[in-house]
Design a protein around this motif. Structure first.
Motif, PDB file in Angstrom:
ATOM      1  N   ALA A 253      51.194   3.266  32.977  1.00 24.66           N
ATOM      2  CA  ALA A 253      51.583   1.957  32.449  1.00 24.66           C
ATOM      3  C   ALA A 253      51.466   1.902  30.928  1.00 24.66           C
ATOM      4  CB  ALA A 253      50.734   0.854  33.072  1.00 24.66           C
ATOM      5  N   LEU A 254      50.482   2.599  30.376  1.00 21.29           N
ATOM      6  CA  LEU A 254      50.308   2.574  28.921  1.00 21.29           C
ATOM      7  C   LEU A 254      51.499   3.230  28.237  1.00 21.29           C
ATOM      8  CD1 LEU A 254      48.571   1.855  26.494  1.00 21.29           C
ATOM      9  CD2 LEU A 254      47.419   4.061  26.732  1.00 21.29           C
ATOM     10  N   ALA A 255      51.947   4.351  28.771  1.00 20.39           N
ATOM     11  CA  ALA A 255      53.108   5.039  28.187  1.00 20.39           C
ATOM     12  C   ALA A 255      54.352   4.161  28.283  1.00 20.39           C
ATOM     13  CB  ALA A 255      53.331   6.365  28.903  1.00 20.39           C
ATOM     14  N   GLU A 256      54.510   3.470  29.395  1.00 20.03           N
ATOM     15  CA  GLU A 256      55.673   2.598  29.562  1.00 20.03           C
ATOM     16  C   GLU A 256      55.626   1.409  28.607  1.00 20.03           C
ATOM     17  OE1 GLU A 256      56.965   1.475  33.431  1.00 20.03           O
ATOM     18  OE2 GLU A 256      56.331   3.368  34.339  1.00 20.03           O
ATOM     19  N   LEU A 257      54.428   0.854  28.406  1.00 15.98           N
ATOM     20  CA  LEU A 257      54.290  -0.263  27.464  1.00 15.98           C
ATOM     21  C   LEU A 257      54.607   0.187  26.041  1.00 15.98           C
ATOM     22  CD1 LEU A 257      51.031  -1.937  28.823  1.00 15.98           C
ATOM     23  CD2 LEU A 257      53.344  -2.891  28.908  1.00 15.98           C
ATOM     24  N   ALA A 258      54.163   1.381  25.687  1.00 13.87           N
ATOM     25  CA  ALA A 258      54.420   1.920  24.339  1.00 13.87           C
ATOM     26  C   ALA A 258      55.910   2.132  24.108  1.00 13.87           C
ATOM     27  CB  ALA A 258      53.659   3.227  24.156  1.00 13.87           C
ATOM     28  N   GLU A 259      56.612   2.449  25.194  1.00 10.71           N
ATOM     29  CA  GLU A 259      58.054   2.651  25.089  1.00 10.71           C
ATOM     30  C   GLU A 259      58.801   1.327  25.036  1.00 10.71           C
ATOM     31  OE1 GLU A 259      61.581   4.861  27.676  1.00 10.71           O
ATOM     32  OE2 GLU A 259      59.500   5.530  27.881  1.00 10.71           O
TER      33      GLU A 259
ATOM     34  N   PRO B 174      44.139   4.922  28.297  1.00 10.53           N
ATOM     35  CA  PRO B 174      44.828   6.163  27.932  1.00 10.53           C
ATOM     36  C   PRO B 174      44.955   7.104  29.131  1.00 10.53           C
ATOM     37  CG  PRO B 174      43.271   5.568  26.228  1.00 10.53           C
ATOM     38  CD  PRO B 174      43.051   4.597  27.360  1.00 10.53           C
ATOM     39  N   GLY B 175      46.153   7.662  29.288  1.00  9.41           N
ATOM     40  CA  GLY B 175      46.409   8.557  30.404  1.00  9.41           C
ATOM     41  C   GLY B 175      47.062   7.872  31.590  1.00  9.41           C
TER      42      GLY B 175
ATOM     43  N   PHE C  24      57.536  -1.701  24.027  1.00 12.16           N
ATOM     44  CA  PHE C  24      57.164  -2.564  22.898  1.00 12.16           C
ATOM     45  C   PHE C  24      56.796  -1.696  21.700  1.00 12.16           C
ATOM     46  CE2 PHE C  24      56.152  -4.875  26.804  1.00 12.16           C
ATOM     47  CZ  PHE C  24      56.775  -6.101  26.584  1.00 12.16           C
ATOM     48  N   ASP C  25      57.190  -2.134  20.511  1.00 15.37           N
ATOM     49  CA  ASP C  25      56.961  -1.341  19.299  1.00 15.37           C
ATOM     50  C   ASP C  25      55.549  -1.527  18.755  1.00 15.37           C
ATOM     51  OD1 ASP C  25      59.565  -0.377  19.314  1.00 15.37           O
ATOM     52  OD2 ASP C  25      60.320  -2.115  18.190  1.00 15.37           O
ATOM     53  N   GLY C  26      54.895  -0.426  18.414  1.00 14.10           N
ATOM     54  CA  GLY C  26      53.632  -0.477  17.682  1.00 14.10           C
ATOM     55  C   GLY C  26      52.470  -1.087  18.434  1.00 14.10           C
ATOM     56  N   VAL C  27      52.410  -0.883  19.756  1.00 13.24           N
ATOM     57  CA  VAL C  27      51.316  -1.489  20.524  1.00 13.24           C
ATOM     58  C   VAL C  27      50.178  -0.499  20.801  1.00 13.24           C
ATOM     59  CG1 VAL C  27      52.747  -3.252  21.588  1.00 13.24           C
ATOM     60  CG2 VAL C  27      52.488  -1.032  22.732  1.00 13.24           C
ATOM     61  N   LEU C  28      50.264   0.698  20.215  1.00 12.11           N
ATOM     62  CA  LEU C  28      49.179   1.658  20.359  1.00 12.11           C
ATOM     63  C   LEU C  28      48.365   1.725  19.076  1.00 12.11           C
ATOM     64  CD1 LEU C  28      50.752   4.720  22.226  1.00 12.11           C
ATOM     65  CD2 LEU C  28      49.482   2.784  23.175  1.00 12.11           C
ATOM     66  N   ASN C  29      47.040   1.778  19.228  1.00 11.38           N
ATOM     67  CA  ASN C  29      46.165   2.007  18.082  1.00 11.38           C
ATOM     68  C   ASN C  29      46.239   3.487  17.688  1.00 11.38           C
ATOM     69  OD1 ASN C  29      45.029  -0.681  17.936  1.00 11.38           O
ATOM     70  ND2 ASN C  29      43.880  -0.184  19.801  1.00 11.38           N
ATOM     71  N   ALA C  30      45.644   3.807  16.545  1.00 11.80           N
ATOM     72  CA  ALA C  30      45.659   5.187  16.058  1.00 11.80           C
ATOM     73  C   ALA C  30      45.010   6.162  17.038  1.00 11.80           C
ATOM     74  CB  ALA C  30      44.958   5.268  14.704  1.00 11.80           C
ATOM     75  N   ASP C  31      44.031   5.670  17.812  1.00  8.63           N
ATOM     76  CA  ASP C  31      43.335   6.547  18.760  1.00  8.63           C
ATOM     77  C   ASP C  31      44.020   6.608  20.123  1.00  8.63           C
ATOM     78  OD1 ASP C  31      42.792   4.040  19.747  1.00  8.63           O
ATOM     79  OD2 ASP C  31      40.608   4.241  19.710  1.00  8.63           O
ATOM     80  N   GLY C  32      45.191   5.978  20.238  1.00  7.73           N
ATOM     81  CA  GLY C  32      45.947   6.042  21.480  1.00  7.73           C
ATOM     82  C   GLY C  32      45.630   4.956  22.479  1.00  7.73           C
ATOM     83  N   THR C  33      44.695   4.075  22.139  1.00  9.04           N
ATOM     84  CA  THR C  33      44.376   2.965  23.031  1.00  9.04           C
ATOM     85  C   THR C  33      45.341   1.808  22.787  1.00  9.04           C
ATOM     86  OG1 THR C  33      42.779   2.085  21.434  1.00  9.04           O
ATOM     87  CG2 THR C  33      41.931   3.563  23.161  1.00  9.04           C
ATOM     88  N   LEU C  34      45.344   0.868  23.703  1.00 13.33           N
ATOM     89  CA  LEU C  34      46.270  -0.259  23.612  1.00 13.33           C
ATOM     90  C   LEU C  34      45.781  -1.297  22.609  1.00 13.33           C
ATOM     91  CD1 LEU C  34      48.789  -1.698  24.798  1.00 13.33           C
ATOM     92  CD2 LEU C  34      47.247  -2.751  26.476  1.00 13.33           C
ATOM     93  N   ASN C  35      46.674  -1.719  21.742  1.00  7.67           N
ATOM     94  CA  ASN C  35      46.398  -2.830  20.835  1.00  7.67           C
ATOM     95  C   ASN C  35      46.781  -4.114  21.570  1.00  7.67           C
ATOM     96  OD1 ASN C  35      46.585  -4.896  18.873  1.00  7.67           O
ATOM     97  ND2 ASN C  35      46.986  -3.413  17.261  1.00  7.67           N
ATOM     98  N   ARG C  36      45.797  -4.717  22.213  1.00  7.66           N
ATOM     99  CA  ARG C  36      46.065  -5.851  23.092  1.00  7.66           C
ATOM    100  C   ARG C  36      46.628  -7.053  22.337  1.00  7.66           C
ATOM    101  NH1 ARG C  36      43.960  -4.905  28.018  1.00  7.66           N
ATOM    102  NH2 ARG C  36      42.536  -3.142  28.198  1.00  7.66           N
ATOM    103  N   ALA C  37      46.125  -7.269  21.142  1.00  9.00           N
ATOM    104  CA  ALA C  37      46.589  -8.422  20.366  1.00  9.00           C
ATOM    105  C   ALA C  37      48.065  -8.279  20.005  1.00  9.00           C
ATOM    106  CB  ALA C  37      45.745  -8.576  19.107  1.00  9.00           C
ATOM    107  N   GLU C  38      48.461  -7.084  19.618  1.00  9.29           N
ATOM    108  CA  GLU C  38      49.867  -6.850  19.252  1.00  9.29           C
ATOM    109  C   GLU C  38      50.757  -6.929  20.489  1.00  9.29           C
ATOM    110  OE1 GLU C  38      53.341  -6.245  17.228  1.00  9.29           O
ATOM    111  OE2 GLU C  38      51.352  -6.860  16.505  1.00  9.29           O
ATOM    112  N   LEU C  39      50.282  -6.383  21.604  1.00 11.74           N
ATOM    113  CA  LEU C  39      51.068  -6.479  22.838  1.00 11.74           C
ATOM    114  C   LEU C  39      51.255  -7.946  23.226  1.00 11.74           C
ATOM    115  CD1 LEU C  39      52.453  -5.234  25.312  1.00 11.74           C
ATOM    116  CD2 LEU C  39      50.210  -5.192  26.431  1.00 11.74           C
ATOM    117  N   ALA C  40      50.186  -8.722  23.159  1.00 14.31           N
ATOM    118  CA  ALA C  40      50.269 -10.138  23.512  1.00 14.31           C
ATOM    119  C   ALA C  40      51.241 -10.877  22.594  1.00 14.31           C
ATOM    120  CB  ALA C  40      48.889 -10.778  23.452  1.00 14.31           C
ATOM    121  N   ARG C  41      51.194 -10.541  21.293  1.00 19.53           N
ATOM    122  CA  ARG C  41      52.082 -11.201  20.323  1.00 19.53           C
ATOM    123  C   ARG C  41      53.544 -10.988  20.693  1.00 19.53           C
ATOM    124  NH1 ARG C  41      55.127 -10.433  16.040  1.00 19.53           N
ATOM    125  NH2 ARG C  41      54.941  -8.160  16.110  1.00 19.53           N
ATOM    126  N   GLN C  42      53.867  -9.764  21.069  1.00 22.53           N
ATOM    127  CA  GLN C  42      55.258  -9.460  21.422  1.00 22.53           C
ATOM    128  C   GLN C  42      55.616  -9.905  22.839  1.00 22.53           C
ATOM    129  OE1 GLN C  42      56.719  -5.475  20.469  1.00 22.53           O
ATOM    130  NE2 GLN C  42      54.964  -5.147  19.124  1.00 22.53           N
TER     131      GLN C  42
END
Length: 202
Positions: A45-51, A41-42, A53-71
């Motif tokens: 690269a995280l902001a760019e990944l969130a833009e 967070p902060g 790929f859809d839905g790759v952030l957890n509720a707390d703003g951290t990266l959902n690695r499994a969802e990112l990998a899936r996409q």
């Protein structure tokens, strides 16, 4: 500064070797660790990944690695999109760590990099150290130690370059087909025979 490129296939025991080299006096630059740092967070690269790929952030703003990998690994185009965001930042931070080590006159730097051979980075090191073990041994470790199913373990190994290609680029090899103690003894011998002379030690 003596720069060692450390690599090995998944399940080879590279982490154990890096840890031993650190104990012996080397500083470690861990490519996988840097890859995790640049998506915290902060980080831009995280902001760019969130833009991208859809839905790759957890509720707390951290990266959902499994969802990112899936996409990201669904298509070559998606993988290229991921790499275009992460690779330049990993490279930049790696070079920063190298520069810092030179500024601090670190005598031995180990670049712990899974894709050292594949991306040609090994050519920029002074010495390539490969951790090697037979595929079946690595599969057994991945299944019994990491909890992967056998099919997944085989698929991950098949996705990497072959042992033969990795060994062809090696200056030194430590064989991790035996016990942990046997592996550590080989690392100690490598330090005595290869690294110590670079440091002017007998």
């Amino acid at each position: 500064m003596f720069l060692i490129g450390l690599t090995g296939g998944i399940g080879s025991g590279k982490t154990t070797v890096a840890s031993r080299l650190k104990t012996l006096g080397a500083r470690i630059v861990d490519a996988d660790k840097i890859a995790r740092e640049i998506v915290e967070p902060g980080e831009p690269a995280l902001a760019e990944l969130a833009e991208a790929f859809d839905g790759v952030l957890n509720a707390d703003g951290t990266l959902n690695r499994a969802e990112l990998a899936r996409q990201a690994f669904a298509t070559p185009e998606a993988t290229e999109k991921l790499n275009s965001i992460t690779h330049p930042r990993i490279r930049e931070r790696t070079l920063e760590r190298f520069a810092q080590a030179r500024t601090e006159a670190v005598p031995v730097l180990v670049y712990d990099m899974p894709l050292l051979i594949e991306n040609g980075e090994y050519k920029k090191t002074d010495h390539v150290l490969v951790v090697d073990a037979a595929d079946e041994i690595r599969i057994d470790r991945l299944v019994n130690s990491r909890g992967l199913d056998e099919e997944d373990a085989r698929r991950r190994i098949a996705a990497q370059i072959s042992r033969e290609e990795r060994l062809a680029a090696a200056d030194s090899v430590v064989d991790n087909s035996g016990t942990r103690d046997q592996l550590l003894q080989q690392v100690d011998t490598f330090w005595e025979q290869v690294v110590a002379p670079q440091l002017g030690e007998k």
